[in-house]
Scaffold this active site. Structure first.
Site, short mmCIF file in Angstrom:
data_model
loop_
_atom_site.label_atom_id
_atom_site.label_comp_id
_atom_site.label_asym_id
_atom_site.label_seq_id
_atom_site.Cartn_x
_atom_site.Cartn_y
_atom_site.Cartn_z
N CYS A 264 0.83 -1.21 0.00
CA CYS A 264 0.00 0.00 0.00
C CYS A 264 0.87 1.26 0.00
O CYS A 264 2.06 1.22 0.29
CB CYS A 264 -0.95 0.00 1.20
SG CYS A 264 -0.12 0.25 2.76
N CYS B 164 0.90 3.79 2.10
CA CYS B 164 1.48 4.20 3.38
C CYS B 164 2.68 3.33 3.75
O CYS B 164 3.54 3.77 4.51
CB CYS B 164 0.44 4.26 4.49
SG CYS B 164 -0.34 2.72 4.93
#
Length: 146
Positions: free
Chosen positions: A52, A54
């Site tokens: 992802c 993040c």
């Protein structure tokens, strides 16, 4: 023109793995790797990696920069959620019942037992420096000066 999704994902996964390996993290890709690593005495930082945004923009940079500190763990490990499913499941099982599974995240072990963790909710939406500072505060509590 068509794009092969698996080809793209394999490239992203390879880069995400390599970043941490180049930074000194040992990849735990099987349940047996996890059992062996967690049996080591001393302190360990385990990064639960993911693909992802993040993870790439906050967690992996924090994992790499946080270890440039006077106090550091004895061991650096990583499991890759969604990729090395058995290894990740084994790690989460060994973290114990109080562990909230999330990725990316960090788990800090002392003699194979979970003593602290940083969940996705403490990574996503935060700047990398605040995550680095959080990791280093855990080092300050549990690690010896190198």
């Amino acid at each position: 023109m068509s794009m092969d999704f698996n080809f793209l994902m394999n490239d992203i996964v390879t880069q995400a793995r390599q970043e941490l390996a180049d930074g000194g993290y040992t990849q735990l890709q099987t349940a047996e790797d996890v059992k062996e690593a967690f049996a080591k005495s001393g302190t360990s930082l385990v990064m639960i990696n993911s693909v992802c945004g993040c993870a790439g923009g906050i967690a992996r940079p924090a994992a790499l920069h946080s270890i440039h500190y006077d106090k550091r763990p004895d061991h650096l490990f990583t499991v890759f959620a969604g990729q090395d499913k058995e290894a990740t499941a084994q790690a989460r099982d060994l973290f114990g019942d109080d562990h909230l599974p999330s990725s990316p995240s960090f788990a800090f072990l002392k003699d194979g037992k979970l003593v602290d963790e940083i969940g996705r909710h403490e990574i996503e939406g935060h700047d990398p420096m605040s995550v680095i500072t959080h990791i280093q505060s855990i080092f300050e509590q549990h690690c010896e000066e190198v």
